[in-house]
Design an enzyme around this catalytic site. Structure first.
Site, mmCIF file in Angstrom:
data_model
loop_
_atom_site.group_PDB
_atom_site.id
_atom_site.type_symbol
_atom_site.label_atom_id
_atom_site.label_comp_id
_atom_site.label_asym_id
_atom_site.label_seq_id
_atom_site.Cartn_x
_atom_site.Cartn_y
_atom_site.Cartn_z
ATOM 1 N N HIS A 145 -8.199 17.329 -22.961
ATOM 2 C CA HIS A 145 -9.343 17.849 -22.203
ATOM 3 C C HIS A 145 -9.443 19.376 -22.320
ATOM 4 C CE1 HIS A 145 -10.309 14.207 -19.794
ATOM 5 N NE2 HIS A 145 -9.039 13.930 -20.007
ATOM 6 N N GLY A 147 -13.271 10.669 -18.647
ATOM 7 C CA GLY A 147 -13.609 9.935 -17.426
ATOM 8 C C GLY A 147 -12.987 8.569 -17.571
ATOM 9 N N GLU A 148 -13.781 7.555 -17.513
ATOM 10 C CA GLU A 148 -13.283 6.186 -17.678
ATOM 11 C C GLU A 148 -14.188 5.494 -18.693
ATOM 12 O OE1 GLU A 148 -10.517 4.607 -16.633
ATOM 13 O OE2 GLU A 148 -11.355 3.012 -17.866
ATOM 14 N N SER A 149 -13.596 5.159 -19.842
ATOM 15 C CA SER A 149 -14.412 4.650 -20.956
ATOM 16 C C SER A 149 -15.145 3.358 -20.602
ATOM 17 C CB SER A 149 -13.537 4.441 -22.191
ATOM 18 O OG SER A 149 -12.437 3.605 -21.897
ATOM 19 N N CYS A 201 -11.083 12.433 -24.752
ATOM 20 C CA CYS A 201 -10.350 11.421 -23.985
ATOM 21 C C CYS A 201 -11.134 10.099 -23.895
ATOM 22 C CB CYS A 201 -9.949 11.977 -22.624
ATOM 23 S SG CYS A 201 -8.545 11.092 -21.926
ATOM 24 N N GLU A 258 -11.910 21.181 -21.821
ATOM 25 C CA GLU A 258 -12.855 21.681 -20.807
ATOM 26 C C GLU A 258 -12.158 22.064 -19.510
ATOM 27 O OE1 GLU A 258 -12.410 18.652 -21.732
ATOM 28 O OE2 GLU A 258 -12.427 17.324 -19.997
ATOM 29 N N ARG A 296 -5.689 2.890 -25.839
ATOM 30 C CA ARG A 296 -6.002 3.418 -24.497
ATOM 31 C C ARG A 296 -4.721 3.652 -23.713
ATOM 32 N NH1 ARG A 296 -8.808 -0.061 -20.643
ATOM 33 N NH2 ARG A 296 -9.317 1.755 -19.401
ATOM 34 N N ILE A 356 -4.594 13.386 -19.787
ATOM 35 C CA ILE A 356 -4.677 12.617 -18.538
ATOM 36 C C ILE A 356 -4.949 11.154 -18.893
ATOM 37 C CG2 ILE A 356 -5.858 12.370 -16.319
ATOM 38 C CD1 ILE A 356 -6.872 15.320 -16.742
ATOM 39 N N ARG A 357 -3.941 10.333 -18.731
ATOM 40 C CA ARG A 357 -4.062 8.913 -19.144
ATOM 41 C C ARG A 357 -4.776 8.814 -20.493
ATOM 42 N NH1 ARG A 357 -6.468 4.539 -16.605
ATOM 43 N NH2 ARG A 357 -8.027 5.904 -15.708
HETATM 44 N N1 GLN Z 1 -7.765 6.155 -19.595
HETATM 45 C C1 GLN Z 1 -9.158 6.484 -19.561
HETATM 46 C C2 GLN Z 1 -10.000 5.433 -20.283
HETATM 47 O O1 GLN Z 1 -9.502 4.477 -20.789
HETATM 48 C C3 GLN Z 1 -9.422 7.843 -20.181
HETATM 49 C C4 GLN Z 1 -8.876 8.918 -19.297
HETATM 50 C C5 GLN Z 1 -9.568 10.234 -19.432
HETATM 51 O O2 GLN Z 1 -10.680 10.348 -19.971
HETATM 52 N N2 GLN Z 1 -8.961 11.243 -18.881
HETATM 53 O O3 GLN Z 1 -11.169 5.592 -20.329
#
Ligand code: GLN
Length: 196
Positions: free
Chosen positions: A172, A46-48, A78, A174, A107, A136-137
């Site tokens: 990921h 998700g987004e840390s 991630c 999942e 990151r 993903i990123r």
């Molecule tokens: N770039 C996101 C972060 O810094 C992580 C991306 C992801 O979990 N797919 O949290």
């Protein structure tokens, strides 16, 4: 063993489904009372920064950090990997992590959202046949401590690591329907913690 999925933000349902494919009914964890009910935890992608802030808002941040450091089997994917890392490069100002995993992660190391990619990689923890991995990123691990085992790499960068009860992947699993990574967490990381 009861496994929880941290359900503050990110792909919570996908992790719960992967665990259920491994025969585990996962419970969703948002509050300290829900954390107390579980023996192990998955921290989703998700987004840390958002997950850390919400963990503060839900007053569960310190409890999670203490449980991880106390040996609770934990898997972070991630953003979850970033949240487990002791050190983060390219973090935003004041970004907090639960910590416990003696690594430095970078990151968004593989680039921006448009640079997301899939790759077949050898995951030495579970099987010799390659695992399809979606990035993903994603972060990569830039530096590992002495007790950290590297389980997979992409272009020389660790993307799956384990330190005892703490396991993390940049990618990921999942999202692929291939549940070998979750099975490794359940059958290996969690079972070893029980045996100790
Ligand atoms: N770039 C996101 C972060 O810094 C992580 C991306 C992801 O979990 N797919 O949290």
């Amino acid at each position: 063993m009861k496994i929880g999925v941290l359900a503050l933000q990110g792909d919570v349902r996908e992790h719960a489904r992967s665990l259920s494919d491994c025969g585990v009914t996962a419970s969703l964890v948002r509050r300290p009372s829900e954390l107390e009910q579980v023996d192990a935890l998955v921290i989703p992608g998700g987004e840390s920064t958002t997950i850390a802030k919400l963990a503060r808002t839900f007053a569960i941040f310190d409890e999670i950090s203490a449980r991880i450091k106390g040996g609770m089997p934990t898997y972070g994917s991630c953003a979850g990997m970033i949240l487990l890392a002791d050190n983060v490069l390219d973090a935003i100002e004041g970004q907090e992590t639960f910590g416990g995993l003696d690594v430095t992660v970078r990151r968004n190391a593989f680039g921006r959202q448009v640079d997301s990619f899939e790759s077949d990689l050898i995951f030495s923890g579970a099987t010799q046949s390659p695992v399809r991995a979606i990035f993903i990123r994603a972060p990569w691990v830039e530096k590992v401590g002495l007790n950290v085992e590297i389980l997979a790499e992409v272009s020389g960068h660790p993307v799956a690591v384990r330190q005892g009860s703490i396991f993390a992947t940049s990618f990921h699993p999942e999202l692929t329907g291939d549940n070998r990574i979750h099975r490794y967490f359940v059958d290996n990381v969690c079972q070893q913690a029980i045996a100790q």
